[in-house]
Design a protein around this motif. Structure first.
Motif, PDB file in Angstrom:
ATOM      1  N   LEU A 155     -40.033  -2.806   3.100  1.00 46.36           N
ATOM      2  CA  LEU A 155     -40.339  -3.805   4.122  1.00 46.36           C
ATOM      3  C   LEU A 155     -39.074  -4.415   4.720  1.00 46.36           C
ATOM      4  N   PHE A 156     -38.070  -4.656   3.862  1.00 47.71           N
ATOM      5  CA  PHE A 156     -36.798  -5.189   4.339  1.00 47.71           C
ATOM      6  C   PHE A 156     -36.131  -4.213   5.299  1.00 47.71           C
ATOM      7  N   LEU A 157     -36.092  -2.939   4.952  1.00 49.61           N
ATOM      8  CA  LEU A 157     -35.492  -1.927   5.819  1.00 49.61           C
ATOM      9  C   LEU A 157     -36.241  -1.843   7.151  1.00 49.61           C
ATOM     10  N   TYR A 158     -37.555  -1.816   7.085  1.00 54.09           N
ATOM     11  CA  TYR A 158     -38.369  -1.719   8.300  1.00 54.09           C
ATOM     12  C   TYR A 158     -38.133  -2.923   9.212  1.00 54.09           C
ATOM     13  N   ALA A 159     -38.127  -4.122   8.652  1.00 52.02           N
ATOM     14  CA  ALA A 159     -37.901  -5.340   9.446  1.00 52.02           C
ATOM     15  C   ALA A 159     -36.498  -5.355  10.045  1.00 52.02           C
ATOM     16  N   LEU A 160     -35.521  -4.901   9.294  1.00 52.39           N
ATOM     17  CA  LEU A 160     -34.135  -4.867   9.763  1.00 52.39           C
ATOM     18  C   LEU A 160     -33.989  -3.916  10.953  1.00 52.39           C
ATOM     19  N   VAL A 161     -34.507  -2.727  10.806  1.00 53.58           N
ATOM     20  CA  VAL A 161     -34.400  -1.729  11.874  1.00 53.58           C
ATOM     21  C   VAL A 161     -35.184  -2.161  13.106  1.00 53.58           C
ATOM     22  N   MET A 162     -36.425  -2.552  12.914  1.00 55.97           N
ATOM     23  CA  MET A 162     -37.265  -2.911  14.056  1.00 55.97           C
ATOM     24  C   MET A 162     -36.762  -4.168  14.774  1.00 55.97           C
ATOM     25  N   GLY A 163     -36.329  -5.162  14.018  1.00 60.51           N
ATOM     26  CA  GLY A 163     -35.813  -6.384  14.641  1.00 60.51           C
ATOM     27  C   GLY A 163     -34.572  -6.113  15.469  1.00 60.51           C
ATOM     28  N   GLY A 164     -33.603  -5.421  14.892  1.00 61.95           N
ATOM     29  CA  GLY A 164     -32.371  -5.117  15.616  1.00 61.95           C
ATOM     30  C   GLY A 164     -32.595  -4.214  16.814  1.00 61.95           C
ATOM     31  N   PHE A 165     -33.474  -3.232  16.670  1.00 62.74           N
ATOM     32  CA  PHE A 165     -33.745  -2.293  17.749  1.00 62.74           C
ATOM     33  C   PHE A 165     -34.485  -2.960  18.903  1.00 62.74           C
ATOM     34  N   TRP A 166     -35.596  -3.627  18.630  1.00 61.60           N
ATOM     35  CA  TRP A 166     -36.421  -4.174  19.708  1.00 61.60           C
ATOM     36  C   TRP A 166     -35.794  -5.380  20.386  1.00 61.60           C
ATOM     37  N   LEU A 167     -34.954  -6.130  19.677  1.00 62.13           N
ATOM     38  CA  LEU A 167     -34.242  -7.243  20.306  1.00 62.13           C
ATOM     39  C   LEU A 167     -33.362  -6.712  21.437  1.00 62.13           C
ATOM     40  N   GLU A 168     -32.604  -5.662  21.158  1.00 62.86           N
ATOM     41  CA  GLU A 168     -31.724  -5.080  22.166  1.00 62.86           C
ATOM     42  C   GLU A 168     -32.483  -4.272  23.204  1.00 62.86           C
ATOM     43  N   THR A 169     -33.530  -3.599  22.806  1.00 60.88           N
ATOM     44  CA  THR A 169     -34.296  -2.779  23.747  1.00 60.88           C
ATOM     45  C   THR A 169     -34.862  -3.632  24.872  1.00 60.88           C
ATOM     46  N   ASN A 170     -35.418  -4.772  24.530  1.00 59.72           N
ATOM     47  CA  ASN A 170     -35.989  -5.645  25.561  1.00 59.72           C
ATOM     48  C   ASN A 170     -34.913  -6.160  26.510  1.00 59.72           C
ATOM     49  N   LYS A 171     -33.742  -6.524  25.981  1.00 62.91           N
ATOM     50  CA  LYS A 171     -32.638  -6.986  26.829  1.00 62.91           C
ATOM     51  C   LYS A 171     -32.171  -5.874  27.757  1.00 62.91           C
ATOM     52  N   GLN A 172     -32.027  -4.668  27.210  1.00 61.35           N
ATOM     53  CA  GLN A 172     -31.552  -3.548  28.016  1.00 61.35           C
ATOM     54  C   GLN A 172     -32.548  -3.157  29.100  1.00 61.35           C
ATOM     55  N   GLU A 173     -33.819  -3.191  28.776  1.00 62.18           N
ATOM     56  CA  GLU A 173     -34.821  -2.835  29.790  1.00 62.18           C
ATOM     57  C   GLU A 173     -34.760  -3.798  30.965  1.00 62.18           C
ATOM     58  N   GLN A 174     -34.664  -5.089  30.696  1.00 58.86           N
ATOM     59  CA  GLN A 174     -34.567  -6.079  31.775  1.00 58.86           C
ATOM     60  C   GLN A 174     -33.301  -5.874  32.601  1.00 58.86           C
ATOM     61  N   THR A 175     -32.190  -5.591  31.933  1.00 58.31           N
ATOM     62  CA  THR A 175     -30.926  -5.366  32.632  1.00 58.31           C
ATOM     63  C   THR A 175     -30.999  -4.123  33.502  1.00 58.31           C
ATOM     64  N   LEU A 176     -31.564  -3.037  32.987  1.00 53.61           N
ATOM     65  CA  LEU A 176     -31.679  -1.804  33.763  1.00 53.61           C
ATOM     66  C   LEU A 176     -32.612  -1.988  34.958  1.00 53.61           C
ATOM     67  N   ARG A 177     -33.690  -2.717  34.787  1.00 52.93           N
ATOM     68  CA  ARG A 177     -34.586  -2.989  35.917  1.00 52.93           C
ATOM     69  C   ARG A 177     -33.849  -3.763  37.010  1.00 52.93           C
ATOM     70  N   LYS A 178     -32.986  -4.669  36.618  1.00 56.01           N
ATOM     71  CA  LYS A 178     -32.200  -5.447  37.587  1.00 56.01           C
ATOM     72  C   LYS A 178     -31.181  -4.556  38.296  1.00 56.01           C
ATOM     73  N   ILE A 179     -30.467  -3.724  37.536  1.00 57.63           N
ATOM     74  CA  ILE A 179     -29.454  -2.841  38.119  1.00 57.63           C
ATOM     75  C   ILE A 179     -30.070  -1.860  39.111  1.00 57.63           C
TER      76      ILE A 179
END
Length: 150
Positions: free
Chosen positions: A122-146
């Motif tokens: 559970l710790f590994l899953y939360a670590l990977v998913m939290g780090g991945f989706w936090l950045e994914t959402n930021k990048q998607e918004q940035t790419l839509r703007k660009i």
């Protein structure tokens, strides 16, 4: 949000194909082995990687360390007076290898004792998913703007 660290989406842009490639190229720096990292809002639209004739492969330049940040691959297609950008985000290969090794350890500890093994997974899953989706959402918004998404 998916249950796995993989995100694929499309952007329809007002820009023509060549203009869309030029727009992303204006925000992409050449990959470097070591980058000086400093938290700053100017990093929001800075990427490292490469832009090719028909797409790009980039990662966002972060002001902090996030090993689970996605690697972004994009294909830019001509759609008349617009362009269609197909973007795929996934973790870096080394992260997937680390996760496989860590999961093997967790499964081995599960054989010895159930609760610590499950907590480790559970710790590994939360670590990977939290780090991945936090950045994914930021990048998607940035790419839509660009790309001036419609």
């Amino acid at each position: 949000m998916n249950v796995i660290p993989y995100h694929r989406f499309e952007i329809t842009s007002r820009l023509k194909r060549d203009d869309a490639l030029a727009a992303i190229a204006a925000h992409v720096e050449k990959r470097q082995l070591f980058n000086w990292r400093w938290p700053s809002s100017s990093n929001d639209e800075r990427f490292s990687g490469e832009v090719t004739i028909d797409g790009f492969s980039i990662t966002r330049i972060l002001g902090y360390r996030n090993s689970f940040a996605p690697v972004t691959h994009g294909e830019v297609h001509d759609a008349g007076s617009f362009s269609r950008i197909v973007i795929t985000m996934r973790p870096f290969i080394a992260v997937l290898i680390f996760c496989a090794f860590f999961t093997t350890l967790a499964l081995a500890s599960l054989a010895a004792s159930v609760v610590p093994g499950i907590l480790l997974l559970l710790f590994l899953y939360a670590l990977v998913m939290g780090g991945f989706w936090l950045e994914t959402n930021k990048q998607e918004q940035t790419l839509r703007k660009i790309f001036q998404a419609m």
